[in-house]
Scaffold this motif. Structure first.
Motif, mmCIF file in Angstrom:
data_model
loop_
_atom_site.group_PDB
_atom_site.id
_atom_site.type_symbol
_atom_site.label_atom_id
_atom_site.label_comp_id
_atom_site.label_asym_id
_atom_site.label_seq_id
_atom_site.Cartn_x
_atom_site.Cartn_y
_atom_site.Cartn_z
ATOM 1 N N GLU A 128 0.863 -1.183 0.000
ATOM 2 C CA GLU A 128 0.000 0.000 0.000
ATOM 3 C C GLU A 128 0.902 1.236 0.000
ATOM 4 O OE1 GLU A 128 -3.222 2.423 2.759
ATOM 5 O OE2 GLU A 128 -2.451 0.496 3.447
ATOM 6 N N TYR A 129 0.745 2.069 -1.011
ATOM 7 C CA TYR A 129 1.535 3.290 -1.115
ATOM 8 C C TYR A 129 0.633 4.496 -0.867
ATOM 9 C CZ TYR A 129 5.152 0.344 -3.203
ATOM 10 O OH TYR A 129 6.102 -0.627 -3.423
ATOM 11 N N ILE A 130 0.952 5.245 0.178
ATOM 12 C CA ILE A 130 0.171 6.435 0.507
ATOM 13 C C ILE A 130 0.503 7.556 -0.459
ATOM 14 C CG2 ILE A 130 -0.286 8.143 2.319
ATOM 15 C CD1 ILE A 130 0.689 5.790 4.267
ATOM 16 N N THR A 131 1.779 7.671 -0.796
ATOM 17 C CA THR A 131 2.244 8.663 -1.761
ATOM 18 C C THR A 131 3.241 7.980 -2.705
ATOM 19 O OG1 THR A 131 4.070 9.335 -0.319
ATOM 20 C CG2 THR A 131 2.026 10.583 -0.130
ATOM 21 N N TYR A 146 5.105 1.116 -7.675
ATOM 22 C CA TYR A 146 3.941 2.005 -7.517
ATOM 23 C C TYR A 146 3.324 2.323 -8.876
ATOM 24 C CZ TYR A 146 1.662 6.583 -6.704
ATOM 25 O OH TYR A 146 0.784 7.649 -6.664
ATOM 26 N N THR A 166 6.633 13.315 0.956
ATOM 27 C CA THR A 166 6.666 12.151 1.850
ATOM 28 C C THR A 166 5.891 12.415 3.136
ATOM 29 O OG1 THR A 166 8.874 11.666 0.976
ATOM 30 C CG2 THR A 166 8.219 10.460 2.942
ATOM 31 N N PRO A 199 2.745 13.222 3.919
ATOM 32 C CA PRO A 199 1.489 12.490 4.172
ATOM 33 C C PRO A 199 1.710 11.046 4.600
ATOM 34 C CG PRO A 199 1.329 13.759 2.133
ATOM 35 C CD PRO A 199 2.763 13.826 2.570
ATOM 36 N N LYS A 200 2.741 10.406 4.067
ATOM 37 C CA LYS A 200 3.059 9.030 4.445
ATOM 38 C C LYS A 200 3.473 8.965 5.915
ATOM 39 C CE LYS A 200 6.504 5.425 3.593
ATOM 40 N NZ LYS A 200 7.715 5.053 2.813
ATOM 41 N N LYS A 225 0.466 9.520 8.207
ATOM 42 C CA LYS A 225 -0.415 8.344 8.324
ATOM 43 C C LYS A 225 0.240 7.264 9.169
ATOM 44 C CE LYS A 225 -3.413 5.209 5.857
ATOM 45 N NZ LYS A 225 -4.106 4.886 4.606
ATOM 46 N N GLN A 226 1.535 7.045 8.980
ATOM 47 C CA GLN A 226 2.243 6.022 9.751
ATOM 48 C C GLN A 226 2.238 6.342 11.246
ATOM 49 O OE1 GLN A 226 6.026 6.101 7.701
ATOM 50 N NE2 GLN A 226 5.570 4.219 6.563
ATOM 51 N N LYS A 244 -0.413 14.750 12.741
ATOM 52 C CA LYS A 244 -0.123 15.641 11.623
ATOM 53 C C LYS A 244 0.781 16.804 12.022
ATOM 54 C CE LYS A 244 -4.203 14.874 8.740
ATOM 55 N NZ LYS A 244 -3.466 14.548 7.516
#
Length: 312
Positions: A22-25, A68, A200, A202-203, A206-207, A211
């Motif tokens: 799964e790639y967030i970005t 990706y 990077t 946003p990744k 999420k991890q 924020k």
């Protein structure tokens, strides 16, 4: 000795399918040129790609970027539906018993690759394949086992190694080298690293489940500061590598401090703590950068009523 049933897949057991991640970005921001070179090489019959560059500059990220793009249909039709499997060579050491016969894991892998279509093998630290002097390979000639498949084009591979290891080991094995197109991966410049950090973010958010809660303008100011404080002449030699890794470490540490403090968001205070505790720049440089930080972000420090004497 490990006992396996004959239908056990070595790729599934010892590999990581990068195209299923799964790639967030996009994991390979601002690396379009290198990605294009790798894809062109993979499309060339009987050729595989070898990424060569200094530690920490994003060689693995380039391979993930290709995965990706395959996953999202952003590649030429000839590569659509392919898989990239990352294998750690050391996991293939030793032998297994399969249906009463003893075979090496690497032998079983090569047999599986010869029968499997649309599969690209990614091997980091490719020099281990040809380094006969290391104790890690236990005398197994990985390179020779792969050569036949590479020659026929039934095995496609992306390798990655540092410049030093390429010159010390891979250049000596001309027969192995013939199968590869060398692709030089250079360290990104400062504006590009700022883009990488912004892309990077946003990744990381999420991890970490938290924020960096500022406007994009402020975020970019923070990223620019981190990039400037870690330029080439400020780094502790060979510690924490280079752009972009050296910057990503500091940024990630800011998030870690926020989580440790049970905060609901990452603030300039946590960025400050990460900078104060950075281990990858010289101490005298750090003193100067801490004072510059207080000046550059004076507006936020005042606005948030921060006491920056506490360094975490």
């Amino acid at each position: 000795m490990e006992v396996l049933h004959m239908d056990v897949s070595m790729l599934e057991r010892y590999g990581e399918n990068l195209t299923n991640k799964e790639y967030i970005t996009d994991p390979a921001i601002a690396r379009d040129n290198e990605i294009k070179q790798v894809i062109l090489t993979l499309l060339t019959p009987e050729k595989s790609a070898l990424l060569v560059g200094k530690p920490g500059i994003g060689k693995t990220a380039i391979v993930e970027g290709i995965a990706y793009r395959i996953k999202n249909g952003m590649v030429p039709n000839a590569l659509k539906g392919w898989e990239i499997i990352k294998i750690n060579v050391t996991s293939l050491l030793g032998e297994v018993v399969s249906d009463g016969q003893t075979e090496s894991r690497i032998d079983l892998l090569v047999k599986e690759l010869n029968q499997k279509e649309k599969t690209i093998l990614f091997i980091d630290e490719t020099h281990v394949l040809v380094n006969k002097n290391t104790t890690d390979n236990s005398g197994i000639d990985f390179a020779n086992m792969l050569k036949a498949g590479l020659d026929r084009g039934t095995i496609k591979m992306i390798g990655a190694t540092t410049t030093e290891e390429y010159e010390a080991y891979i250049l000596r094995d001309r027969a192995f080298l013939r199968r590869f197109q060398k692709i030089d991966v250079l360290e990104a410049d400062q504006p590009t690293v700022v883009k990488i950090l912004m892309g990077t973010l946003p990744k990381i958010e999420k991890q970490m489940g938290i924020k960096l809660d500022y406007t994009d303008f402020v975020k970019e100011r923070i990223m620019k500061f981190i990039v400037e404080m870690t330029d080439e002449y400020k780094r502790v030699y060979e510690v924490a590598s280079r752009y972009p890794d050296i910057c990503l470490t500091i940024l990630s540490n800011a998030f870690t401090y926020a989580v440790y403090d049970n905060e609901e968001k990452v603030s300039i205070k946590h960025v400050y703590k990460a900078i104060c505790n950075a281990r990858n720049i010289y101490e005298d440089v750090k003193v100067k950068e801490i004072e510059r930080f207080k000046e550059v972000f004076k507006d936020l420090i005042l606005e948030e009523h921060l006491d920056l004497e506490e360094r975490g």
